[in-house]
Design a protein around this motif. Sequence first.
Motif, PDB file in Angstrom:
ATOM      1  N   ASP A  11       0.887  -1.155  -0.100  1.00  0.00           N
ATOM      2  CA  ASP A  11      -0.036   0.078   0.041  1.00  0.00           C
ATOM      3  C   ASP A  11       0.811   1.263  -0.009  1.00  0.00           C
ATOM      4  O   ASP A  11       1.610   1.414   0.901  1.00  0.00           O
ATOM      5  N   ASN A  13       0.036   4.174   0.564  1.00  0.00           N
ATOM      6  CA  ASN A  13      -0.511   4.981   1.580  1.00  0.00           C
ATOM      7  C   ASN A  13       0.148   4.940   2.774  1.00  0.00           C
ATOM      8  O   ASN A  13      -0.446   3.935   3.700  1.00  0.00           O
ATOM      9  N   LEU A  17      -1.288   2.488   6.248  1.00  0.00           N
ATOM     10  CA  LEU A  17      -0.584   1.228   6.842  1.00  0.00           C
ATOM     11  C   LEU A  17      -0.593   1.467   8.361  1.00  0.00           C
ATOM     12  O   LEU A  17      -1.020   0.646   9.060  1.00  0.00           O
ATOM     13  N   ASP A  35       6.353  -3.438   4.637  1.00  0.00           N
ATOM     14  CA  ASP A  35       5.276  -2.774   4.024  1.00  0.00           C
ATOM     15  C   ASP A  35       6.152  -2.396   2.515  1.00  0.00           C
ATOM     16  O   ASP A  35       7.162  -2.172   2.536  1.00  0.00           O
ATOM     17  N   LEU A  38       3.525  -0.946  -4.708  1.00  0.00           N
ATOM     18  CA  LEU A  38       2.679  -1.845  -5.754  1.00  0.00           C
ATOM     19  C   LEU A  38       3.891  -2.396  -6.920  1.00  0.00           C
ATOM     20  O   LEU A  38       4.773  -1.789  -6.975  1.00  0.00           O
ATOM     21  N   THR A  57      -3.947  -3.235  -0.941  1.00  0.00           N
ATOM     22  CA  THR A  57      -5.013  -2.310  -1.103  1.00  0.00           C
ATOM     23  C   THR A  57      -5.465  -2.125  -2.574  1.00  0.00           C
ATOM     24  O   THR A  57      -4.868  -1.922  -3.204  1.00  0.00           O
ATOM     25  N   GLU A  59      -7.257   0.434  -4.221  1.00  0.00           N
ATOM     26  CA  GLU A  59      -7.803   1.752  -4.308  1.00  0.00           C
ATOM     27  C   GLU A  59      -7.592   2.302  -5.778  1.00  0.00           C
ATOM     28  O   GLU A  59      -7.044   1.525  -6.529  1.00  0.00           O
ATOM     29  N   PRO A  65      -3.011  -1.972  -8.396  1.00  0.00           N
ATOM     30  CA  PRO A  65      -3.238  -3.102  -7.300  1.00  0.00           C
ATOM     31  C   PRO A  65      -3.709  -4.396  -7.888  1.00  0.00           C
ATOM     32  O   PRO A  65      -3.397  -5.458  -7.474  1.00  0.00           O
ATOM     33  N   ARG A 107     -11.491  -2.877   4.823  1.00  0.00           N
ATOM     34  CA  ARG A 107     -11.016  -1.834   5.830  1.00  0.00           C
ATOM     35  C   ARG A 107     -11.697  -1.435   6.867  1.00  0.00           C
ATOM     36  O   ARG A 107     -11.211  -1.344   8.100  1.00  0.00           O
TER      37      ARG A 107
END
Length: 134
Positions: A11, A13, A17, A35, A38, A57, A59, A65, A107
């Motif tokens: 992710d 973002n 996270l 983490d 992508l 994730t 999005e 993704p 989420r």
Amino acid sequence: MPDHVKILIADPNVGALAALRDSLSFATDLEFVGDSGLGPVALTWARTLQPDIVIVTLEDPPARPLGTIELLARGNQPWTVLGLMTQFDQDLFRKAVLAGATDVLMRSAQPRELRNSMVRARRADLLRRTAPSQ
């Protein structure tokens, strides 16, 4: 299943996270090992860290993704790939599963339900891999 489920989150973002890690901090059986962004970088980190679960994730825009899920699910990888959505989108859910996600989680789910969903998806994936074919 091992005592600790190792999780890698793909992710870009950073705030999201941190929020996910904080919401699941009660779960002593979950270990966040890293983490990543992508694409190919997620696959590189997965190969390096050898997580049990990789959460991607979903999005907007969804192309990266979905491509990441497909990349991570290709071949006989030891990890379980899960999608994570902010709000339910039936078409995106279907595309994520077709790309190779074992399950897609929300989420907004309660932290305990989110944790239980991750563990159940991992168990189901392991069972599917080890069950004899008939």
